[in-house]
Design a protein around this motif. Structure first.
Motif, mmCIF file in Angstrom:
data_model
loop_
_atom_site.group_PDB
_atom_site.id
_atom_site.type_symbol
_atom_site.label_atom_id
_atom_site.label_comp_id
_atom_site.label_asym_id
_atom_site.label_seq_id
_atom_site.Cartn_x
_atom_site.Cartn_y
_atom_site.Cartn_z
ATOM 1 N N MET A 88 59.805 56.355 28.816
ATOM 2 C CA MET A 88 59.525 56.470 30.250
ATOM 3 C C MET A 88 59.888 57.871 30.716
ATOM 4 N N PRO A 89 59.311 58.297 31.850
ATOM 5 C CA PRO A 89 59.682 59.606 32.396
ATOM 6 C C PRO A 89 61.187 59.688 32.638
ATOM 7 N N ARG A 90 61.739 60.881 32.507
ATOM 8 C CA ARG A 90 63.182 61.063 32.642
ATOM 9 C C ARG A 90 63.680 60.561 33.997
ATOM 10 N N GLU A 91 62.904 60.798 35.053
ATOM 11 C CA GLU A 91 63.333 60.366 36.380
ATOM 12 C C GLU A 91 63.524 58.855 36.437
ATOM 13 N N GLU A 92 62.628 58.108 35.777
ATOM 14 C CA GLU A 92 62.746 56.650 35.753
ATOM 15 C C GLU A 92 63.946 56.213 34.915
ATOM 16 N N LEU A 93 64.161 56.927 33.811
ATOM 17 C CA LEU A 93 65.303 56.596 32.957
ATOM 18 C C LEU A 93 66.617 56.814 33.701
ATOM 19 N N ILE A 94 66.722 57.924 34.419
ATOM 20 C CA ILE A 94 67.951 58.207 35.159
ATOM 21 C C ILE A 94 68.174 57.159 36.241
ATOM 22 N N LYS A 95 67.098 56.727 36.893
ATOM 23 C CA LYS A 95 67.211 55.676 37.906
ATOM 24 C C LYS A 95 67.702 54.377 37.273
ATOM 25 N N LEU A 96 67.166 54.043 36.113
ATOM 26 C CA LEU A 96 67.600 52.835 35.403
ATOM 27 C C LEU A 96 69.065 52.952 34.999
ATOM 28 N N MET A 97 69.441 54.135 34.497
ATOM 29 C CA MET A 97 70.819 54.370 34.072
ATOM 30 C C MET A 97 71.782 54.288 35.256
ATOM 31 N N ALA A 98 71.350 54.796 36.403
ATOM 32 C CA ALA A 98 72.212 54.791 37.587
ATOM 33 C C ALA A 98 72.532 53.376 38.050
ATOM 34 N N GLY A 99 71.643 52.433 37.761
ATOM 35 C CA GLY A 99 71.869 51.052 38.163
ATOM 36 C C GLY A 99 72.564 50.212 37.105
ATOM 37 N N ALA A 100 72.822 50.811 35.934
ATOM 38 C CA ALA A 100 73.456 50.087 34.829
ATOM 39 C C ALA A 100 74.961 50.324 34.834
ATOM 40 N N ASP A 101 75.666 49.576 34.011
ATOM 41 C CA ASP A 101 77.108 49.786 33.848
ATOM 42 C C ASP A 101 77.410 50.901 32.864
ATOM 43 N N GLY A 102 76.483 51.153 31.924
ATOM 44 C CA GLY A 102 76.744 52.199 30.948
ATOM 45 C C GLY A 102 75.690 52.264 29.870
ATOM 46 N N VAL A 103 75.974 53.091 28.868
ATOM 47 C CA VAL A 103 75.062 53.266 27.736
ATOM 48 C C VAL A 103 75.829 53.051 26.433
ATOM 49 N N ILE A 104 75.081 52.646 25.419
ATOM 50 C CA ILE A 104 75.633 52.471 24.078
ATOM 51 C C ILE A 104 74.878 53.387 23.135
ATOM 52 N N VAL A 105 75.605 54.275 22.461
ATOM 53 C CA VAL A 105 75.022 55.192 21.475
ATOM 54 C C VAL A 105 75.458 54.684 20.101
ATOM 55 N N CYS A 106 74.530 54.027 19.410
ATOM 56 C CA CYS A 106 74.881 53.355 18.143
ATOM 57 C C CYS A 106 74.281 54.076 16.940
ATOM 58 N N SER A 107 74.066 55.364 17.068
ATOM 59 C CA SER A 107 73.366 56.144 16.042
ATOM 60 C C SER A 107 74.140 56.224 14.734
ATOM 61 N N ARG A 108 73.383 56.291 13.650
ATOM 62 C CA ARG A 108 73.968 56.616 12.351
ATOM 63 C C ARG A 108 74.325 58.090 12.279
ATOM 64 N N VAL A 109 73.468 58.920 12.856
ATOM 65 C CA VAL A 109 73.670 60.366 12.909
ATOM 66 C C VAL A 109 73.321 60.816 14.320
ATOM 67 N N GLU A 110 74.191 61.617 14.934
ATOM 68 C CA GLU A 110 73.945 62.030 16.319
ATOM 69 C C GLU A 110 74.630 63.365 16.584
ATOM 70 N N THR A 111 74.013 64.187 17.428
ATOM 71 C CA THR A 111 74.659 65.422 17.862
ATOM 72 C C THR A 111 75.543 65.080 19.055
ATOM 73 N N VAL A 112 75.588 65.921 20.055
ATOM 74 C CA VAL A 112 76.447 65.642 21.205
ATOM 75 C C VAL A 112 76.000 64.373 21.917
ATOM 76 N N SER A 113 74.714 64.138 22.027
ATOM 77 C CA SER A 113 74.083 63.012 22.710
ATOM 78 C C SER A 113 73.896 63.317 24.187
ATOM 79 N N SER A 114 72.706 63.801 24.516
ATOM 80 C CA SER A 114 72.392 64.101 25.916
ATOM 81 C C SER A 114 72.405 62.832 26.759
ATOM 82 N N VAL A 115 72.074 61.693 26.162
ATOM 83 C CA VAL A 115 72.110 60.420 26.892
ATOM 84 C C VAL A 115 73.524 60.110 27.360
ATOM 85 N N ALA A 116 74.499 60.296 26.469
ATOM 86 C CA ALA A 116 75.892 60.047 26.844
ATOM 87 C C ALA A 116 76.348 61.022 27.919
#
Length: 202
Positions: A88-116
């Motif tokens: 989805m467009p970033r604006e929609e994702l940020i809106k969804l994230m703003a209404g959530a309690d948090g995010v889960i980053v369950c990657s096997r390999v990950e850099t800093v993680s812009s999502v986090a």
């Protein structure tokens, strides 16, 4: 360490309403082994039904791996507490994230993680595997939750803990995580480091 800067959009974003009474977490990224959606599903499968019923988990991202995508869609079709949304467009994702309690980053390999980082900008709780570089900034249970990558029992235990801690504690952890954003990933901290690199300590 040279960090990137993320514009503070926390006061300018609308949010979707949180599903009533449920802890709403997002798993964001291409559906692929690298991003570890299968690891989340395996850990989630270890939870008692009563714990699962406390969650709403939304997967967001294009399906990059066909077999994993088919498994994810099958799991979502059988569990009312899981849902899948494609890229989805970033604006929609940020809106969804703003209404959530948090995010889960369950990657096997990950850099800093812009999502986090974006979740921290919004003052949202982050749960990250220790493969993600962002985990080195987090003090477990103080300003985020960190678990051992590939350890399904560890991830399952974090999910259980979230239901025990409850929303009040999750909100506290998220607001504490916001300070990590302020200190290391805000544009002002980024500009300060640029000045230090170019002109020495200021």
């Amino acid at each position: 360490v040279f960090h990137f800067g993320v514009k503070d959009f926390s006061e300018s974003v609308d949010c979707e309403e949180r599903p009533g009474g449920l802890l709403h977490f997002l798993v964001v990224g291409p559906v692929s082994p690298e991003k570890g959606q299968d690891l989340f599903l395996n850990a989630y499968g270890l939870l008692p039904n009563g714990v699962k019923d406390r969650f709403k988990v939304t997967f967001v991202g294009a399906i990059s791996d066909k077999a994993l995508g088919e498994r994810l869609l099958n799991e979502v079709s059988k569990d009312k507490n899981l849902e899948y949304k494609s890229l989805m467009p970033r604006e929609e994702l940020i809106k969804l994230m703003a209404g959530a309690d948090g995010v889960i980053v369950c990657s096997r390999v990950e850099t800093v993680s812009s999502v986090a980082v974006e979740a921290m900008c919004l003052g949202k709780c982050v749960v990250v595997s220790d493969s993600a570089a962002i985990s080195s900034y987090i003090e477990d249970k103080k300003d985020g939750y960190v678990y051992e990558t590939l350890n399904l029992d560890a991830l399952s235990s974090v999910l259980k803990r979230l239901t025990v801690d409850g929303r009040e504690e999750i909100v506290r952890v998220g607001l504490a995580g916001r300070e990590i954003y302020n200190r290391y990933f805000s544009l002002s901290s980024f500009d300060k480091r640029i000045d230090e690199i170019m002109f020495g300590d200021v």
